[in-house]
Design an enzyme around this catalytic site. Structure first.
Site, short mmCIF file in Angstrom:
data_model
loop_
_atom_site.label_atom_id
_atom_site.label_comp_id
_atom_site.label_asym_id
_atom_site.label_seq_id
_atom_site.Cartn_x
_atom_site.Cartn_y
_atom_site.Cartn_z
N GLU A 199 4.60 -5.18 7.13
CA GLU A 199 3.84 -4.14 7.84
C GLU A 199 4.34 -3.90 9.25
O GLU A 199 4.32 -2.78 9.76
CB GLU A 199 2.35 -4.51 7.88
CG GLU A 199 1.61 -4.37 6.56
CD GLU A 199 1.67 -5.63 5.71
OE1 GLU A 199 2.47 -6.53 6.00
OE2 GLU A 199 0.90 -5.69 4.72
N GLU A 211 -0.40 -9.41 -0.71
CA GLU A 211 -1.83 -9.67 -0.52
C GLU A 211 -2.56 -9.69 -1.87
O GLU A 211 -3.45 -10.51 -2.08
CB GLU A 211 -2.43 -8.61 0.42
CG GLU A 211 -1.92 -8.78 1.86
CD GLU A 211 -2.27 -7.61 2.76
OE1 GLU A 211 -1.97 -6.46 2.39
OE2 GLU A 211 -2.84 -7.84 3.85
N ALA A 224 0.87 -1.17 0.00
CA ALA A 224 0.00 0.00 0.00
C ALA A 224 0.91 1.23 0.00
O ALA A 224 2.07 1.16 0.42
CB ALA A 224 -0.87 -0.02 1.25
N GLY A 282 0.73 -5.05 0.82
CA GLY A 282 -0.43 -5.11 -0.06
C GLY A 282 -0.12 -5.79 -1.39
O GLY A 282 -1.03 -6.32 -2.04
N1 CO8 Z 1 4.64 3.28 -0.62
C1 CO8 Z 1 5.09 4.47 -1.10
N2 CO8 Z 1 6.26 4.63 -1.72
C2 CO8 Z 1 7.05 3.55 -1.86
C3 CO8 Z 1 6.66 2.29 -1.38
C4 CO8 Z 1 5.39 2.17 -0.74
N3 CO8 Z 1 4.92 1.00 -0.28
N4 CO8 Z 1 7.64 1.41 -1.66
C5 CO8 Z 1 8.59 2.10 -2.30
N5 CO8 Z 1 8.26 3.40 -2.42
C6 CO8 Z 1 9.00 4.47 -3.06
C7 CO8 Z 1 10.18 4.90 -2.23
O1 CO8 Z 1 9.78 5.81 -1.22
C8 CO8 Z 1 11.07 5.53 -3.28
O2 CO8 Z 1 10.59 6.81 -3.56
P1 CO8 Z 1 11.66 8.02 -3.82
O3 CO8 Z 1 12.38 7.62 -5.08
O4 CO8 Z 1 10.80 9.22 -3.98
O5 CO8 Z 1 12.56 8.06 -2.62
C9 CO8 Z 1 10.80 4.69 -4.51
O6 CO8 Z 1 9.57 4.00 -4.27
C10 CO8 Z 1 11.86 3.62 -4.75
O7 CO8 Z 1 12.01 2.87 -3.56
P2 CO8 Z 1 13.42 2.68 -2.81
O8 CO8 Z 1 14.34 3.81 -3.11
O9 CO8 Z 1 13.12 2.41 -1.38
O10 CO8 Z 1 13.94 1.37 -3.55
P3 CO8 Z 1 14.94 0.28 -2.96
O11 CO8 Z 1 15.29 -0.59 -4.10
O12 CO8 Z 1 16.03 0.91 -2.19
O13 CO8 Z 1 14.05 -0.57 -1.91
C11 CO8 Z 1 12.08 -1.77 -1.18
C12 CO8 Z 1 12.97 -1.35 -2.38
C13 CO8 Z 1 12.86 -2.72 -0.26
C14 CO8 Z 1 10.86 -2.46 -1.75
C15 CO8 Z 1 11.68 -0.48 -0.38
O14 CO8 Z 1 11.18 0.48 -1.30
C16 CO8 Z 1 10.64 -0.72 0.67
O15 CO8 Z 1 10.94 -1.25 1.72
N6 CO8 Z 1 9.38 -0.32 0.38
C17 CO8 Z 1 8.30 -0.44 1.34
C18 CO8 Z 1 7.79 -1.84 1.41
C19 CO8 Z 1 6.71 -1.96 2.45
O16 CO8 Z 1 6.92 -1.71 3.62
N7 CO8 Z 1 5.51 -2.37 2.00
C20 CO8 Z 1 4.37 -2.56 2.88
C21 CO8 Z 1 3.60 -1.29 2.98
S1 CO8 Z 1 2.30 -1.45 4.18
C22 CO8 Z 1 1.09 -2.28 3.36
O17 CO8 Z 1 1.25 -2.70 2.26
C23 CO8 Z 1 -0.18 -2.47 4.13
C24 CO8 Z 1 -1.24 -3.07 3.25
C25 CO8 Z 1 -2.58 -3.08 3.96
C26 CO8 Z 1 -3.13 -1.66 4.07
C27 CO8 Z 1 -4.48 -1.71 4.70
C28 CO8 Z 1 -5.25 -0.40 4.56
C29 CO8 Z 1 -4.86 0.65 5.53
#
Ligand code: CO8
Length: 262
Positions: free
Chosen positions: A136, A116, A68, A113
């Site tokens: 999460e 999921e 998400a 997400g």
């Molecule tokens: N949301 C928003 N932006 C994101 C997300 C995300 N989930 N994942 C990556 N991005 C963005 C980064 O902020 C970055 O943006 P910017 O270039 O502006 O800095 C860009 O994408 C590229 O990402 P990275 O620079 O971080 O890329 P890396 O190769 O270094 O890392 C990863 C890749 C490991 C995937 C890393 O981006 C990461 O950890 N992302 C988050 C993953 C995460 O925690 N996902 C779970 C989110 S919570 C969720 O999904 C809950 C679902 C249920 C919700 C229920 C309703 C409320």
């Protein structure tokens, strides 16, 4: 129908639809407009009798869906968080019960997400470079698009507990080993493998496929004996189709069946 966050295509025969989540700058994170577009696109694909199989993937080389959108999560309130979770669950339930196979082509990160979303699909094929997980907990959150429910049903309670409590992603190979994905292929061969699988499914009898998906999805939530009765009822219903007559006749006449979805 035009979308800002999705790309929609279909194969030459018009039977296989390809839905690409297209926000590569944020690794295809799902924000509210994207979920809304997915809901609308899937509603259309469900109704479209020409479409027999749907493929879902992420734009770019790196990510299927990285979860998400954390920008939205950071500002949620208790009420909006609940509504957001319910809305996402509704979209993913639509995928699970689309009545035609939905294949997740997991081309990279499938986190939160994203994992999921993949789990709501009927089948999952992963690139060998993919990483899957429910991180999460690292954000002080829990899964909210039915991850606690689908992961435990797919891989069992112990592995689901471990993945969700640690938040640690697993490799595609490990995901295949524990039954989270059906198949792992070299990254460069992902779409060829998925398209071959989709083409095979697109040849199968559509009504029978719909009943199989129905029988497994709903039957799994019933006591075994009720599931058997449900299966028998669907078996009786499928016996009323032209496709059943065509399939059995084609076998006896030693020719390939032509299923028309009737
Ligand atoms: N949301 C928003 N932006 C994101 C997300 C995300 N989930 N994942 C990556 N991005 C963005 C980064 O902020 C970055 O943006 P910017 O270039 O502006 O800095 C860009 O994408 C590229 O990402 P990275 O620079 O971080 O890329 P890396 O190769 O270094 O890392 C990863 C890749 C490991 C995937 C890393 O981006 C990461 O950890 N992302 C988050 C993953 C995460 O925690 N996902 C779970 C989110 S919570 C969720 O999904 C809950 C679902 C249920 C919700 C229920 C309703 C409320």
């Amino acid at each position: 129908m035009a979308f800002d966050n999705l790309l929609l295509g279909r194969d030459r025969d018009g039977r296989v639809a390809l839905v690409t989540i297209n926000r590569p700058k944020v690794l295809n994170a799902l924000n509210t407009p994207t979920l809304d577009e997915l809901r609308r696109a899937l509603g259309d694909l469900k109704q479209d009798r020409e479409i027999r199989v749907v493929i879902v993937t992420g734009a770019g080389e790196k990510s299927f869906v990285a979860g998400a959108d954390i920008n939205e999560l950071a500002v949620q309130t208790p009420a909006s968080g609940r509504d957001h979770a319910l809305a996402g669950q509704h979209v993913f339930d639509l995928i699970e019960n689309l009545g035609k196979p939905v294949i997740a082509a997991i081309n990279g990160y499938a986190l939160g997400g994203g994992c999921e979303l993949a789990m709501a699909c009927t089948l999952r094929v992963a690139a060998d470079t993919a990483k899957l997980g429910q991180p999460e907990i690292n954000l002080g959150l829990i899964p909210g698009y039915a991850g606690t429910q689908r992961l435990s049903r797919l891989v069992g309670k112990a592995k689901a507990m471990e993945m969700i409590l640690t938040g640690a992603p697993i490799s595609a190979a490990e995901a295949e080993r524990i039954g989270l994905v059906n198949r792992v292929v070299p990254a460069g061969e992902l779409m060829t493998a998925v398209n071959t699988l989709a083409a095979h499914l697109a040849e199968q009898a559509p009504v029978a496929m719909r009943y199989i998906i129905n029988a497994i999805n709903h039957g799994l939530e019933m006591p075994f004996e009720k599931g058997e009765v449900f299966e028998a009822t669907l078996f009786g219903l499928v016996a009323s189709t032209d496709d059943m007559r065509e399939g059995t006749r084609a076998f006896l006449e030693k020719r390939k069946a032509e299923f028309r979805g009737k």
